[in-house]
Design an enzyme around this catalytic site. Structure first.
Site, short mmCIF file in Angstrom:
data_model
loop_
_atom_site.label_atom_id
_atom_site.label_comp_id
_atom_site.label_asym_id
_atom_site.label_seq_id
_atom_site.Cartn_x
_atom_site.Cartn_y
_atom_site.Cartn_z
N ARG A 42 -91.11 -77.79 -90.30
CA ARG A 42 -90.95 -78.25 -88.90
C ARG A 42 -91.35 -77.15 -87.92
O ARG A 42 -91.97 -77.43 -86.89
CB ARG A 42 -89.49 -78.66 -88.65
CG ARG A 42 -89.15 -80.00 -89.29
CD ARG A 42 -87.65 -80.15 -89.49
NE ARG A 42 -86.89 -80.27 -88.27
CZ ARG A 42 -85.57 -80.10 -88.21
NH1 ARG A 42 -84.88 -79.80 -89.30
NH2 ARG A 42 -84.94 -80.23 -87.07
N ARG A 96 -77.93 -84.68 -91.65
CA ARG A 96 -79.37 -84.80 -91.39
C ARG A 96 -80.16 -84.17 -92.53
O ARG A 96 -80.09 -82.96 -92.76
CB ARG A 96 -79.72 -84.10 -90.06
CG ARG A 96 -79.56 -85.01 -88.87
CD ARG A 96 -79.93 -84.33 -87.59
NE ARG A 96 -81.33 -83.89 -87.53
CZ ARG A 96 -81.93 -83.49 -86.42
NH1 ARG A 96 -81.27 -83.50 -85.28
NH2 ARG A 96 -83.18 -83.08 -86.44
N ARG A 98 -76.13 -76.47 -88.97
CA ARG A 98 -75.91 -77.89 -88.66
C ARG A 98 -76.06 -78.74 -89.92
O ARG A 98 -75.36 -79.73 -90.10
CB ARG A 98 -76.91 -78.36 -87.58
CG ARG A 98 -76.69 -79.82 -87.19
CD ARG A 98 -77.47 -80.24 -85.98
NE ARG A 98 -78.90 -80.20 -86.21
CZ ARG A 98 -79.81 -80.45 -85.28
NH1 ARG A 98 -79.43 -80.72 -84.05
NH2 ARG A 98 -81.09 -80.40 -85.55
N ARG A 101 -94.71 -84.17 -78.05
CA ARG A 101 -94.79 -83.15 -79.10
C ARG A 101 -96.23 -82.90 -79.52
O ARG A 101 -96.48 -82.07 -80.40
CB ARG A 101 -94.00 -83.61 -80.33
CG ARG A 101 -92.62 -82.97 -80.47
CD ARG A 101 -91.94 -83.59 -81.68
NE ARG A 101 -90.89 -82.79 -82.24
CZ ARG A 101 -89.60 -82.94 -81.96
NH1 ARG A 101 -89.20 -83.80 -81.07
NH2 ARG A 101 -88.69 -82.20 -82.57
N LYS A 150 -82.37 -78.47 -77.45
CA LYS A 150 -82.80 -79.52 -76.52
C LYS A 150 -81.75 -80.63 -76.41
O LYS A 150 -81.39 -81.04 -75.32
CB LYS A 150 -84.14 -80.14 -76.99
CG LYS A 150 -85.28 -79.11 -77.10
CD LYS A 150 -86.60 -79.76 -77.48
CE LYS A 150 -86.64 -80.33 -78.89
NZ LYS A 150 -86.67 -79.33 -79.96
P1 B4P Z 1 -80.21 -79.21 -80.99
O1 B4P Z 1 -79.93 -79.18 -79.55
O2 B4P Z 1 -79.68 -80.42 -81.69
O3 B4P Z 1 -81.72 -79.11 -81.41
P2 B4P Z 1 -83.01 -79.89 -80.98
O4 B4P Z 1 -83.87 -78.87 -80.33
O5 B4P Z 1 -82.68 -81.10 -80.15
O6 B4P Z 1 -83.49 -80.41 -82.42
P3 B4P Z 1 -84.74 -80.97 -83.21
O7 B4P Z 1 -86.02 -80.54 -82.58
O8 B4P Z 1 -84.47 -80.61 -84.62
O9 B4P Z 1 -84.61 -82.52 -83.25
P4 B4P Z 1 -85.37 -83.83 -82.88
O10 B4P Z 1 -84.31 -84.82 -83.02
O11 B4P Z 1 -86.07 -83.75 -81.58
O12 B4P Z 1 -79.61 -77.88 -81.60
C1 B4P Z 1 -79.68 -77.52 -82.94
C2 B4P Z 1 -78.40 -76.83 -83.40
O13 B4P Z 1 -78.20 -75.60 -82.68
C3 B4P Z 1 -77.14 -77.66 -83.16
O14 B4P Z 1 -76.33 -77.58 -84.29
C4 B4P Z 1 -76.47 -77.00 -81.96
O15 B4P Z 1 -75.07 -77.12 -82.00
C5 B4P Z 1 -76.91 -75.55 -82.10
N1 B4P Z 1 -77.04 -74.86 -80.82
C6 B4P Z 1 -77.53 -75.39 -79.66
N2 B4P Z 1 -77.50 -74.48 -78.66
C7 B4P Z 1 -77.00 -73.31 -79.22
C8 B4P Z 1 -76.73 -72.00 -78.72
N3 B4P Z 1 -76.96 -71.67 -77.43
N4 B4P Z 1 -76.24 -71.07 -79.56
C9 B4P Z 1 -75.98 -71.39 -80.87
N5 B4P Z 1 -76.20 -72.61 -81.41
C10 B4P Z 1 -76.71 -73.57 -80.59
O16 B4P Z 1 -86.53 -84.07 -84.00
C11 B4P Z 1 -86.28 -84.40 -85.34
C12 B4P Z 1 -87.55 -84.99 -86.01
O17 B4P Z 1 -87.90 -86.27 -85.40
C13 B4P Z 1 -88.85 -84.18 -85.89
O18 B4P Z 1 -88.94 -83.17 -86.88
C14 B4P Z 1 -89.92 -85.30 -86.09
O19 B4P Z 1 -90.10 -85.63 -87.45
C15 B4P Z 1 -89.31 -86.50 -85.38
N6 B4P Z 1 -89.77 -86.62 -83.97
C16 B4P Z 1 -88.98 -86.51 -82.89
N7 B4P Z 1 -89.71 -86.63 -81.76
C17 B4P Z 1 -91.00 -86.84 -82.14
C18 B4P Z 1 -92.22 -87.01 -81.43
N8 B4P Z 1 -92.26 -86.99 -80.08
N9 B4P Z 1 -93.38 -87.18 -82.14
C19 B4P Z 1 -93.35 -87.20 -83.47
N10 B4P Z 1 -92.23 -87.02 -84.21
C20 B4P Z 1 -91.05 -86.84 -83.56
#
Ligand code: B4P
Length: 190
Positions: A146, A134, A128, A89, A14
């Site tokens: 998670r 992190r 990562r 979420r 995302k």
């Molecule tokens: P990202 O792109 O960083 O992953 P994400 O989906 O954004 O991450 P996440 O859900 O963990 O984080 P968030 O900050 O929202 O990609 C992950 C990895 O994959 C990276 O290293 C990237 O380089 C790699 N990658 C990407 N695309 C790829 C591909 N095509 N092929 C190979 N590798 C690839 O949430 C973190 C925490 O914050 C939650 O657990 C929760 O505690 C809190 N939180 C956030 N929003 C909340 C909400 N609305 N309500 C309650 N808690 C919340």
């Protein structure tokens, strides 16, 4: 306005795809995860609270997250639209967002969901975790938590947008550029 919810499990890409989408469509990027991490880094009261949940792989409570998100939207009165990354979420968050946007005479245009299987998610997050600093990416148990929280509390949010015919699923496995092309195609043909 073009308001997109970018949806998917932890590690689905995302954050990665949001960066590319905001550049192309000139939208404001609101990542609740990034906002929490900014607050943790700056040792704010919100950051201390968020850290206590995030480090365990739990969701930050709805009340706090919704209030924070609304304040962020209000900072961008002239936005052409938003990418909501990691929000909503929970069902409560989805309902709150709908009411809040309606009060501003706008609404969610579509939910784009990155579909990635569990094994691949774990692989990406652990990779990562090696150099991101992190805490929630380092421990396989926290990662599993998670994913479990996602399946129990977040995945059902899909039906909220499906019932409004606003849900589009996209394969989140492949090269970052190919996935980006699929997302753009979904937006341009919606
Ligand atoms: P990202 O792109 O960083 O992953 P994400 O989906 O954004 O991450 P996440 O859900 O963990 O984080 P968030 O900050 O929202 O990609 C992950 C990895 O994959 C990276 O290293 C990237 O380089 C790699 N990658 C990407 N695309 C790829 C591909 N095509 N092929 C190979 N590798 C690839 O949430 C973190 C925490 O914050 C939650 O657990 C929760 O505690 C809190 N939180 C956030 N929003 C909340 C909400 N609305 N309500 C309650 N808690 C919340």
């Amino acid at each position: 306005m073009l308001n997109i919810v970018l949806f998917g499990p932890p590690g689905a890409g995302k954050g990665t795809q949001s960066e590319k989408l905001i550049d192309k469509y000139k939208l404001v990027h609101l990542s609740t995860g990034d906002i929490f991490r900014y607050n943790i880094k700056n040792a704010t009261e919100l950051g201390t609270l968020a850290k206590s949940y995030m480090d365990k792989g739990q969701l930050v409570p709805d009340e706090v997250t919704i209030k924070m998100l609304e304040a962020e939207v209000n900072k961008h009165a002239n936005a052409k639209g938003f990418i909501f990354d990691g929000f909503p979420r929970t069902h409560n968050q989805a309902e709150a967002l709908e009411k809040f946007l309606a009060s501003k005479n706008t609404s969610i245009t579509l939910m784009l969901a990155l579909e990635v299987e569990e094994q691949e998610l774990k692989k990406r997050l652990l990779l990562r975790g090696k150099d991101s600093g992190r805490a929630d990416d380092k421990d396989p148990e926290v990662i599993q938590k998670r994913i479990n929280v996602y399946n129990a509390e977040t995945a059902p949010v899909k039906s909220f947008y499906e019932s409004q015919k606003k849900y589009v699923g996209v394969n989140g496995i492949g090269s970052i550029d190919d996935i980006f092309k699929s997302l753009c195609n979904a937006i341009d043909t919606f």
